[in-house]
Design a protein around this motif. Structure first.
Motif, PDB file in Angstrom:
ATOM      1  N   PRO A  97     -16.324   5.573 -18.588  1.00 13.34           N
ATOM      2  CA  PRO A  97     -15.477   4.891 -17.609  1.00 13.34           C
ATOM      3  C   PRO A  97     -15.623   5.525 -16.233  1.00 13.34           C
ATOM      4  CG  PRO A  97     -14.151   6.240 -19.062  1.00 13.34           C
ATOM      5  CD  PRO A  97     -15.564   6.289 -19.584  1.00 13.34           C
ATOM      6  N   LYS A  98     -15.597   4.678 -15.232  1.00 18.60           N
ATOM      7  CA  LYS A  98     -15.682   5.182 -13.866  1.00 18.60           C
ATOM      8  C   LYS A  98     -14.355   5.826 -13.510  1.00 18.60           C
ATOM      9  CE  LYS A  98     -18.964   1.864 -12.123  1.00 18.60           C
ATOM     10  NZ  LYS A  98     -19.229   0.819 -11.128  1.00 18.60           N
ATOM     11  N   PRO A  99     -14.414   6.881 -12.731  1.00 15.75           N
ATOM     12  CA  PRO A  99     -13.143   7.484 -12.324  1.00 15.75           C
ATOM     13  C   PRO A  99     -12.361   6.497 -11.471  1.00 15.75           C
ATOM     14  CG  PRO A  99     -14.963   8.433 -11.095  1.00 15.75           C
ATOM     15  CD  PRO A  99     -15.554   7.549 -12.147  1.00 15.75           C
ATOM     16  N   ARG A 100     -11.067   6.550 -11.598  1.00 16.96           N
ATOM     17  CA  ARG A 100     -10.197   5.651 -10.847  1.00 16.96           C
ATOM     18  C   ARG A 100     -10.335   5.955  -9.361  1.00 16.96           C
ATOM     19  NH1 ARG A 100      -4.304   4.664 -13.006  1.00 16.96           N
ATOM     20  NH2 ARG A 100      -5.138   2.769 -13.863  1.00 16.96           N
ATOM     21  N   GLU A 101     -10.666   4.931  -8.638  1.00 14.95           N
ATOM     22  CA  GLU A 101     -10.867   5.106  -7.205  1.00 14.95           C
ATOM     23  C   GLU A 101      -9.530   5.097  -6.497  1.00 14.95           C
ATOM     24  OE1 GLU A 101     -13.618   2.262  -5.748  1.00 14.95           O
ATOM     25  OE2 GLU A 101     -15.085   2.689  -7.308  1.00 14.95           O
ATOM     26  N   ALA A 102      -9.386   5.957  -5.519  1.00 13.69           N
ATOM     27  CA  ALA A 102      -8.150   6.015  -4.750  1.00 13.69           C
ATOM     28  C   ALA A 102      -8.081   4.812  -3.821  1.00 13.69           C
ATOM     29  CB  ALA A 102      -8.100   7.299  -3.930  1.00 13.69           C
ATOM     30  N   VAL A 103      -6.917   4.219  -3.777  1.00 16.12           N
ATOM     31  CA  VAL A 103      -6.712   3.090  -2.888  1.00 16.12           C
ATOM     32  C   VAL A 103      -6.266   3.640  -1.546  1.00 16.12           C
ATOM     33  CG1 VAL A 103      -5.379   0.999  -2.487  1.00 16.12           C
ATOM     34  CG2 VAL A 103      -6.063   1.624  -4.809  1.00 16.12           C
ATOM     35  N   VAL A 104      -7.039   3.368  -0.535  1.00 20.18           N
ATOM     36  CA  VAL A 104      -6.731   3.852   0.793  1.00 20.18           C
ATOM     37  C   VAL A 104      -6.178   2.687   1.598  1.00 20.18           C
ATOM     38  CG1 VAL A 104      -7.662   4.881   2.884  1.00 20.18           C
ATOM     39  CG2 VAL A 104      -8.566   5.560   0.652  1.00 20.18           C
ATOM     40  N   MET A 105      -4.979   2.880   2.119  1.00 16.41           N
ATOM     41  CA  MET A 105      -4.356   1.845   2.919  1.00 16.41           C
ATOM     42  C   MET A 105      -4.377   2.293   4.372  1.00 16.41           C
ATOM     43  SD  MET A 105      -0.534   0.215   2.549  1.00 16.41           S
ATOM     44  CE  MET A 105      -0.846  -0.632   1.030  1.00 16.41           C
ATOM     45  N   THR A 106      -4.770   1.409   5.239  1.00 14.12           N
ATOM     46  CA  THR A 106      -4.787   1.750   6.649  1.00 14.12           C
ATOM     47  C   THR A 106      -3.355   1.844   7.159  1.00 14.12           C
ATOM     48  OG1 THR A 106      -4.841  -0.537   7.376  1.00 14.12           O
ATOM     49  CG2 THR A 106      -6.968   0.527   6.970  1.00 14.12           C
ATOM     50  N   ALA A 107      -3.199   2.500   8.274  1.00 11.56           N
ATOM     51  CA  ALA A 107      -1.865   2.642   8.857  1.00 11.56           C
ATOM     52  C   ALA A 107      -1.296   1.282   9.230  1.00 11.56           C
ATOM     53  CB  ALA A 107      -1.918   3.554  10.075  1.00 11.56           C
ATOM     54  N   ARG A 108      -2.139   0.381   9.728  1.00 16.58           N
ATOM     55  CA  ARG A 108      -1.673  -0.957  10.087  1.00 16.58           C
ATOM     56  C   ARG A 108      -1.176  -1.713   8.868  1.00 16.58           C
ATOM     57  NH1 ARG A 108      -6.478  -3.619  13.267  1.00 16.58           N
ATOM     58  NH2 ARG A 108      -5.193  -5.430  12.811  1.00 16.58           N
ATOM     59  N   ALA A 109      -1.903  -1.629   7.774  1.00 20.91           N
ATOM     60  CA  ALA A 109      -1.498  -2.329   6.554  1.00 20.91           C
ATOM     61  C   ALA A 109      -0.227  -1.716   5.978  1.00 20.91           C
ATOM     62  CB  ALA A 109      -2.625  -2.280   5.531  1.00 20.91           C
ATOM     63  N   GLU A 110      -0.144  -0.392   5.982  1.00 18.78           N
ATOM     64  CA  GLU A 110       1.058   0.261   5.477  1.00 18.78           C
ATOM     65  C   GLU A 110       2.268  -0.092   6.333  1.00 18.78           C
ATOM     66  OE1 GLU A 110       2.917   4.663   4.460  1.00 18.78           O
ATOM     67  OE2 GLU A 110       0.936   4.530   5.382  1.00 18.78           O
ATOM     68  N   ALA A 111       2.085  -0.109   7.645  1.00 19.15           N
ATOM     69  CA  ALA A 111       3.189  -0.441   8.546  1.00 19.15           C
ATOM     70  C   ALA A 111       3.677  -1.862   8.299  1.00 19.15           C
ATOM     71  CB  ALA A 111       2.750  -0.270   9.995  1.00 19.15           C
ATOM     72  N   ARG A 112       2.769  -2.797   8.099  1.00 24.47           N
ATOM     73  CA  ARG A 112       3.175  -4.170   7.833  1.00 24.47           C
ATOM     74  C   ARG A 112       3.927  -4.266   6.498  1.00 24.47           C
ATOM     75  NH1 ARG A 112       2.841  -9.109   5.922  1.00 24.47           N
ATOM     76  NH2 ARG A 112       2.709 -10.887   7.308  1.00 24.47           N
ATOM     77  N   THR A 113       3.459  -3.548   5.501  1.00 22.63           N
ATOM     78  CA  THR A 113       4.146  -3.531   4.207  1.00 22.63           C
ATOM     79  C   THR A 113       5.540  -2.934   4.350  1.00 22.63           C
ATOM     80  OG1 THR A 113       2.024  -3.290   3.093  1.00 22.63           O
ATOM     81  CG2 THR A 113       3.979  -2.705   1.833  1.00 22.63           C
ATOM     82  N   LEU A 114       5.675  -1.883   5.149  1.00 20.08           N
ATOM     83  CA  LEU A 114       6.989  -1.272   5.369  1.00 20.08           C
ATOM     84  C   LEU A 114       7.920  -2.224   6.100  1.00 20.08           C
ATOM     85  CD1 LEU A 114       5.865   2.343   6.333  1.00 20.08           C
ATOM     86  CD2 LEU A 114       6.981   1.631   4.214  1.00 20.08           C
ATOM     87  N   VAL A 115       7.397  -2.962   7.089  1.00 17.87           N
ATOM     88  CA  VAL A 115       8.219  -3.948   7.799  1.00 17.87           C
ATOM     89  C   VAL A 115       8.704  -5.009   6.823  1.00 17.87           C
ATOM     90  CG1 VAL A 115       8.133  -5.812   9.519  1.00 17.87           C
ATOM     91  CG2 VAL A 115       7.212  -3.567  10.073  1.00 17.87           C
ATOM     92  N   GLU A 116       7.838  -5.438   5.927  1.00 18.72           N
ATOM     93  CA  GLU A 116       8.214  -6.436   4.917  1.00 18.72           C
ATOM     94  C   GLU A 116       9.290  -5.892   3.981  1.00 18.72           C
ATOM     95  OE1 GLU A 116       5.982  -9.018   1.442  1.00 18.72           O
ATOM     96  OE2 GLU A 116       4.806  -8.105   3.041  1.00 18.72           O
ATOM     97  N   THR A 117       9.169  -4.631   3.608  1.00 21.71           N
ATOM     98  CA  THR A 117      10.164  -4.004   2.735  1.00 21.71           C
ATOM     99  C   THR A 117      11.510  -3.897   3.432  1.00 21.71           C
ATOM    100  OG1 THR A 117       8.448  -2.716   1.627  1.00 21.71           O
ATOM    101  CG2 THR A 117      10.703  -1.918   1.421  1.00 21.71           C
ATOM    102  N   ILE A 118      11.495  -3.490   4.680  1.00 19.87           N
ATOM    103  CA  ILE A 118      12.747  -3.335   5.426  1.00 19.87           C
ATOM    104  C   ILE A 118      13.415  -4.690   5.633  1.00 19.87           C
ATOM    105  CG2 ILE A 118      13.751  -2.613   7.629  1.00 19.87           C
ATOM    106  CD1 ILE A 118      11.296  -0.644   7.811  1.00 19.87           C
ATOM    107  N   ALA A 119      12.633  -5.711   5.940  1.00 15.30           N
ATOM    108  CA  ALA A 119      13.189  -7.043   6.181  1.00 15.30           C
ATOM    109  C   ALA A 119      13.795  -7.618   4.911  1.00 15.30           C
ATOM    110  CB  ALA A 119      12.100  -7.970   6.709  1.00 15.30           C
ATOM    111  N   GLY A 120      13.164  -7.362   3.772  1.00 16.85           N
ATOM    112  CA  GLY A 120      13.660  -7.914   2.525  1.00 16.85           C
ATOM    113  C   GLY A 120      13.544  -9.428   2.524  1.00 16.85           C
ATOM    114  N   PRO A 121      14.218 -10.072   1.593  1.00 14.20           N
ATOM    115  CA  PRO A 121      14.163 -11.540   1.565  1.00 14.20           C
ATOM    116  C   PRO A 121      14.930 -12.123   2.755  1.00 14.20           C
ATOM    117  CG  PRO A 121      15.642 -10.725  -0.123  1.00 14.20           C
ATOM    118  CD  PRO A 121      14.987  -9.527   0.498  1.00 14.20           C
ATOM    119  N   LEU A 122      14.485 -13.272   3.195  1.00 12.62           N
ATOM    120  CA  LEU A 122      15.174 -13.937   4.297  1.00 12.62           C
ATOM    121  C   LEU A 122      16.565 -14.369   3.838  1.00 12.62           C
ATOM    122  CD1 LEU A 122      12.408 -16.223   5.850  1.00 12.62           C
ATOM    123  CD2 LEU A 122      13.302 -14.080   6.746  1.00 12.62           C
TER     124      LEU A 122
END
Length: 142
Positions: A13-38
């Protein structure tokens, strides 16, 4: 057999590759988390305004992060977003736990044959529940 290595039994089996998230993508995900559902009657712009208030960033910066227009995210902005996201997750978890407890209480009342009216009465704000009408004092001996 001495000079020959054993036949492979299958692919390793191939070693599990680390998922690298860019700062822009992480920031957008955090904004989505903070906003929550409409919320009912709310649009995306209103939700992003709530995120701006929660993080202390200005509205335009939050909208730029949301629409992937931000070229870079400063570390202080990322810290604010992460902190607000942690608080949003903790608040949502507390709400979920409250809903679960209230559901269990309702199920217990139904199992005991009690109606919702039995819970009506004076409420102690520190505890959140007050004595019911059918509660009796121990010293009365009824």
């Amino acid at each position: 057999m001495l000079g020959k290595s054993p036949e492979p039994l299958g692919k390793s089996p191939k070693p599990r590759e680390a998922v690298v998230m860019t700062a822009r993508a992480e920031a957008r995900t955090l904004v989505e988390t903070i906003a929550g559902p409409l919320r009912l009657g709310e649009n995306v712009k209103g939700a992003l305004t709530r995120v701006a208030r929660a993080t202390g960033l200005n509205d335009r910066r939050v909208r730029g992060i949301w629409h992937n227009e931000a070229r870079s995210i400063r570390s202080d902005e990322m810290d604010r977003l992460r902190h607000a996201a942690r608080e949003a997750r903790a608040t949502e978890q507390a709400r979920d736990e409250l809903r679960a407890v209230l559901t269990k209480l309702t199920a217990c009342d139904a199992a005991l044959g009690l109606s919702g009216q039995d819970m009506a009465g004076p409420v102690d704000p520190a505890v959140g529940l007050g004595p019911r009408r059918d509660d009796r004092a121990v010293d009365q001996g009824r």
